[in-house]
Motif scaffolding. Structure first.
Motif, mmCIF file in Angstrom:
data_model
loop_
_atom_site.group_PDB
_atom_site.id
_atom_site.type_symbol
_atom_site.label_atom_id
_atom_site.label_comp_id
_atom_site.label_asym_id
_atom_site.label_seq_id
_atom_site.Cartn_x
_atom_site.Cartn_y
_atom_site.Cartn_z
ATOM 1 N N GLN A 160 -5.846 -52.289 -18.655
ATOM 2 C CA GLN A 160 -5.832 -53.094 -19.814
ATOM 3 C C GLN A 160 -5.598 -54.508 -19.519
ATOM 4 O O GLN A 160 -5.439 -55.583 -20.291
ATOM 5 C CB GLN A 160 -4.592 -52.687 -20.837
ATOM 6 N N ALA A 161 -5.812 -54.927 -18.154
ATOM 7 C CA ALA A 161 -5.562 -56.070 -17.690
ATOM 8 C C ALA A 161 -6.516 -56.818 -16.734
ATOM 9 O O ALA A 161 -5.960 -57.632 -16.057
ATOM 10 C CB ALA A 161 -3.927 -56.457 -17.111
ATOM 11 N N HIS A 162 -7.767 -56.514 -16.805
ATOM 12 C CA HIS A 162 -8.654 -57.125 -15.839
ATOM 13 C C HIS A 162 -8.558 -58.480 -15.480
ATOM 14 O O HIS A 162 -8.838 -59.332 -16.800
ATOM 15 C CB HIS A 162 -10.147 -56.665 -16.118
ATOM 16 N N GLY A 163 -8.063 -59.129 -14.720
ATOM 17 C CA GLY A 163 -7.926 -60.744 -14.530
ATOM 18 C C GLY A 163 -6.572 -61.484 -14.884
ATOM 19 O O GLY A 163 -6.695 -62.318 -14.466
ATOM 20 N N ALA A 164 -5.641 -60.534 -15.237
ATOM 21 C CA ALA A 164 -4.408 -61.163 -15.774
ATOM 22 C C ALA A 164 -3.591 -61.554 -14.372
ATOM 23 O O ALA A 164 -3.999 -61.091 -13.289
ATOM 24 C CB ALA A 164 -3.624 -60.140 -16.326
ATOM 25 N N ARG A 165 -3.004 -62.622 -14.253
ATOM 26 C CA ARG A 165 -2.026 -63.064 -13.175
ATOM 27 C C ARG A 165 -0.634 -63.042 -13.266
ATOM 28 O O ARG A 165 -0.133 -63.081 -14.549
ATOM 29 C CB ARG A 165 -2.525 -64.667 -12.825
ATOM 30 N N TYR A 166 -0.213 -62.490 -12.366
ATOM 31 C CA TYR A 166 1.542 -62.747 -12.201
ATOM 32 C C TYR A 166 1.774 -63.889 -11.134
ATOM 33 O O TYR A 166 1.406 -63.538 -10.028
ATOM 34 C CB TYR A 166 1.857 -61.389 -11.996
ATOM 35 N N ARG A 167 2.659 -64.728 -11.585
ATOM 36 C CA ARG A 167 2.644 -65.869 -10.502
ATOM 37 C C ARG A 167 1.889 -66.493 -10.051
ATOM 38 O O ARG A 167 1.929 -66.758 -8.826
ATOM 39 C CB ARG A 167 4.103 -65.409 -9.772
ATOM 40 N N GLY A 168 0.565 -66.538 -10.632
ATOM 41 C CA GLY A 168 -0.527 -67.438 -9.919
ATOM 42 C C GLY A 168 -1.632 -66.409 -9.396
ATOM 43 O O GLY A 168 -2.593 -66.709 -9.046
ATOM 44 N N SER A 169 -1.112 -64.950 -9.001
ATOM 45 C CA SER A 169 -1.990 -64.095 -8.329
ATOM 46 C C SER A 169 -2.501 -62.835 -9.382
ATOM 47 O O SER A 169 -1.674 -62.690 -10.188
ATOM 48 C CB SER A 169 -1.183 -63.500 -7.253
ATOM 49 N N ARG A 170 -3.746 -62.504 -9.176
ATOM 50 C CA ARG A 170 -4.365 -61.588 -9.901
ATOM 51 C C ARG A 170 -3.545 -60.347 -9.837
ATOM 52 O O ARG A 170 -3.284 -59.817 -8.635
ATOM 53 C CB ARG A 170 -5.598 -61.212 -9.619
ATOM 54 N N ILE A 171 -3.236 -59.456 -10.996
ATOM 55 C CA ILE A 171 -2.606 -58.199 -10.765
ATOM 56 C C ILE A 171 -3.676 -57.404 -10.219
ATOM 57 O O ILE A 171 -4.878 -57.677 -10.086
ATOM 58 C CB ILE A 171 -2.197 -57.689 -12.468
ATOM 59 N N GLY A 172 -3.169 -56.346 -9.608
ATOM 60 C CA GLY A 172 -3.969 -55.581 -8.636
ATOM 61 C C GLY A 172 -3.864 -55.817 -7.206
ATOM 62 O O GLY A 172 -4.245 -55.043 -6.301
ATOM 63 N N THR A 173 -3.186 -57.078 -6.929
ATOM 64 C CA THR A 173 -2.834 -57.139 -5.593
ATOM 65 C C THR A 173 -1.753 -57.125 -5.123
ATOM 66 O O THR A 173 -1.044 -57.431 -3.917
ATOM 67 C CB THR A 173 -3.302 -58.778 -5.260
ATOM 68 N N PHE A 174 -0.654 -56.511 -5.925
ATOM 69 C CA PHE A 174 0.808 -56.182 -5.349
ATOM 70 C C PHE A 174 1.091 -54.891 -4.943
ATOM 71 O O PHE A 174 1.788 -54.880 -4.226
ATOM 72 C CB PHE A 174 1.373 -56.662 -6.628
ATOM 73 N N GLY A 175 0.616 -53.980 -5.808
ATOM 74 C CA GLY A 175 0.886 -52.762 -5.252
ATOM 75 C C GLY A 175 0.267 -51.956 -4.044
ATOM 76 O O GLY A 175 -0.602 -52.736 -3.366
ATOM 77 N N ASP A 176 0.580 -50.882 -3.854
ATOM 78 C CA ASP A 176 -0.336 -49.983 -2.710
ATOM 79 C C ASP A 176 -1.686 -49.775 -3.267
ATOM 80 O O ASP A 176 -2.692 -49.329 -2.495
ATOM 81 C CB ASP A 176 0.516 -48.557 -2.706
ATOM 82 N N ALA A 177 -1.674 -49.653 -4.512
ATOM 83 C CA ALA A 177 -3.422 -49.432 -5.076
ATOM 84 C C ALA A 177 -3.146 -49.907 -6.506
ATOM 85 O O ALA A 177 -1.984 -50.033 -7.315
ATOM 86 C CB ALA A 177 -3.732 -47.920 -5.160
ATOM 87 N N ALA A 178 -4.274 -50.294 -7.111
ATOM 88 C CA ALA A 178 -4.245 -50.501 -8.381
ATOM 89 C C ALA A 178 -5.608 -49.988 -9.013
ATOM 90 O O ALA A 178 -6.587 -49.649 -8.363
ATOM 91 C CB ALA A 178 -4.525 -52.150 -8.497
ATOM 92 N N THR A 179 -5.443 -49.502 -10.268
ATOM 93 C CA THR A 179 -6.655 -48.727 -10.849
ATOM 94 C C THR A 179 -7.169 -49.312 -12.117
ATOM 95 O O THR A 179 -6.358 -49.983 -12.811
ATOM 96 C CB THR A 179 -6.113 -47.317 -11.235
ATOM 97 N N PHE A 180 -8.375 -49.301 -12.381
ATOM 98 C CA PHE A 180 -9.031 -49.951 -13.537
ATOM 99 C C PHE A 180 -10.014 -48.997 -14.192
ATOM 100 O O PHE A 180 -10.631 -47.848 -13.564
ATOM 101 C CB PHE A 180 -9.904 -51.230 -13.087
ATOM 102 N N SER A 181 -10.070 -49.162 -15.478
ATOM 103 C CA SER A 181 -11.041 -48.241 -16.287
ATOM 104 C C SER A 181 -12.088 -49.270 -16.647
ATOM 105 O O SER A 181 -11.770 -50.368 -17.064
ATOM 106 C CB SER A 181 -10.406 -47.642 -17.495
ATOM 107 N N PHE A 182 -13.269 -48.932 -16.771
ATOM 108 C CA PHE A 182 -14.259 -49.586 -17.424
ATOM 109 C C PHE A 182 -14.814 -49.034 -18.572
ATOM 110 O O PHE A 182 -16.255 -49.316 -18.833
ATOM 111 C CB PHE A 182 -15.493 -49.819 -16.359
ATOM 112 N N TYR A 183 -13.893 -48.300 -19.335
ATOM 113 C CA TYR A 183 -14.542 -47.736 -20.641
ATOM 114 C C TYR A 183 -14.971 -48.893 -21.321
ATOM 115 O O TYR A 183 -14.343 -50.116 -21.240
ATOM 116 C CB TYR A 183 -13.193 -47.215 -21.080
ATOM 117 N N PRO A 184 -15.805 -48.682 -22.273
ATOM 118 C CA PRO A 184 -16.733 -49.809 -22.874
ATOM 119 C C PRO A 184 -15.672 -50.853 -23.756
ATOM 120 O O PRO A 184 -15.854 -52.098 -23.617
ATOM 121 C CB PRO A 184 -17.378 -49.095 -24.051
ATOM 122 N N GLY A 185 -14.811 -50.345 -24.377
ATOM 123 C CA GLY A 185 -13.604 -51.448 -25.116
ATOM 124 C C GLY A 185 -12.817 -52.222 -24.187
ATOM 125 O O GLY A 185 -12.080 -52.877 -24.789
ATOM 126 N N LYS A 186 -12.763 -51.914 -22.897
ATOM 127 C CA LYS A 186 -11.722 -52.522 -22.109
ATOM 128 C C LYS A 186 -12.300 -54.136 -21.826
ATOM 129 O O LYS A 186 -13.398 -54.326 -22.044
ATOM 130 C CB LYS A 186 -11.450 -52.123 -20.632
#
Ligand SMILES: *Cc1c(COP(=O)(O)O)cnc(C)c1O
Length: 375
Positions: A160-186
């Motif tokens: 639910q957060a493609h492109g959101a930033r935490y303290r200036g860095s894109r989310i998805g760069t913090f954990g051991d992995a990040a997962t995204f859905s490309f369901y049409p409504g996202k």
């Protein structure tokens, strides 16, 4: 006036001159599964998030399962997830063979309550999945500290957060992995199902890539029994086109959220979403809290304004998890809020007229329900 909850058509019309040639090219190449377009999209998406590797898969639920498996998590392991999320987060855990352990959410952004997560840790706990819910990033620093203290893996469910930033860095760069859905409504949606795992570790990425493709990186060389969870060429082509616009669309969502906040500031009986000072949310959803939610939603619908509820029942209390025997007292925040959450229309093409109309409809609906309540 009519205000739909989302309007995928408005966006399609805006980019159709780019989408049609891109899809035509895939059809001409007959590169239906995998192929150049998929590889290109994976590279573009990884670069955009700011991680070295992206493995595309069939949907966001598979992404969670395969990310867990790529970290060696499965049977007998416990994975802590927040109570207020879409069921896919939990399904991914169960599909990996691990056990779902719910923890409460915090009241400001409805994301994971790290202190409650700490209380849920047992010797079997192997990972925490945080969900950047509604597009608002999770406070990652305490999560990473907790994980470090207990030797846990962290997966970011970023669907639910493609492109959101935490303290200036894109989310998805913090954990051991990040997962995204490309369901049409996202925020970044395909024209069908799609998903992705991003990570820093190359071997982990290769393992996930093989697992998602019948356990092979080279045809008929099966290093293990895997699954079939792949992105198709048409979806990749659509996603590459849309990736060029996502920052613009996210900026529009932010502008709409600011406008809602401005207009709702003087509406009594509405709790508007808070934004942490370290957060740059991307407003997948605009979720307010109101009393008498069902009645208000109905009255807004009567005025032509569609709303949503995310989510009407927190996961520990849905039928699928009845076997865990939870009560409201186990998740006081999630239980208290689930009856009050109301999602207002949110999509980048929403016009100012529609925003004003929506707020007027909400104000009127609240005033009417107050009259009913006091007479
Ligand atoms: C949409 C979503 C997913 C994955 O959904 P798919 O339909 O499988 O792509 C996972 N987690 C959250 C929080 C979501 O909103």
């Amino acid at each position: 006036m009519r205000v739909p909850f989302v309007d995928l058509r408005a966006q399609y019309l805006m980019i159709r001159d780019e989408v049609h040639p891109a899809v035509d090219a895939v059809l001409s190449e007959t590169a239906f599964i995998g192929g150049r377009r998929v590889t290109e999209f994976e590279e573009e998406f990884a670069a955009w998030v700011g991680v070295p590797h992206c493995v595309s898969v069939a949907n966001g639920t598979d992404a969670i399962e395969i990310a867990l498996r790529s970290l060696g998590i499965g049977r007998g392991d416990e994975v802590i997830i927040p109570a207020n999320t879409f069921i896919a987060t939990a399904e991914g855990v169960t599909s990996a063979g691990a056990r779902v352990v719910f923890c409460d959410c915090e009241p400001d952004h409805y994301t994971i309550d790290v202190e409650d997560a700490r209380r849920k840790i047992t010797p079997r706990t192997r990972a925490i999945i945080v969900v950047h819910l509604y597009g608002h990033p999770v406070d990652m620093t305490p999560v990473m500290t907790l994980a470090m203290q207990h030797g846990l893996r962290v997966i970011e469910d970023a669907s639910q957060a493609h492109g959101a930033r935490y303290r200036g860095s894109r989310i998805g760069t913090f954990g051991d992995a990040a997962t995204f859905s490309f369901y049409p409504g996202k925020n970044l949606g395909a024209y069908g199902d799609g998903g992705a795992i991003v990570c820093r570790d190359e071997r982990q990425a290769q393992w996930a890539r093989a697992y998602a493709n019948h356990g092979s990186l080279i045809k008929y060389q099966h290093i293990m029994e895997g699954r079939n969870s792949r992105l198709d060429g048409i979806q990749a082509a659509v996603l590459s086109v849309k990736l060029r616009h996502i920052d613009f669309w996210n900026r529009n969502r932010r502008r709409i959220a600011n406008r809602y906040a401005e207009l709702l500031a003087d509406v009594e009986g509405v709790e508007i979403p808070r934004v942490a000072d370290w957060a740059e949310p991307v407003w997948h959803l605009y979720v307010v809290r109101v009393h008498e939610r069902e009645r208000i939603a109905q009255r807004m619908a009567d005025r032509g304004v569609a709303t949503g509820i995310h989510y009407p029942v927190a996961l520990p209390f849905v039928d699928a998890y009845r076997y865990l025997n939870h009560t409201a007292a186990d998740f006081p925040v999630a239980a208290a809020h689930m009856g009050e959450l109301l999602s207002l229309p949110m999509y980048p093409e929403l016009t100012d007229e529609q925003i004003v109309y929506t707020v007027d409809a909400l104000r009127a609906a609240i005033e009417e329900t107050l009259v009913v309540a006091t007479t």
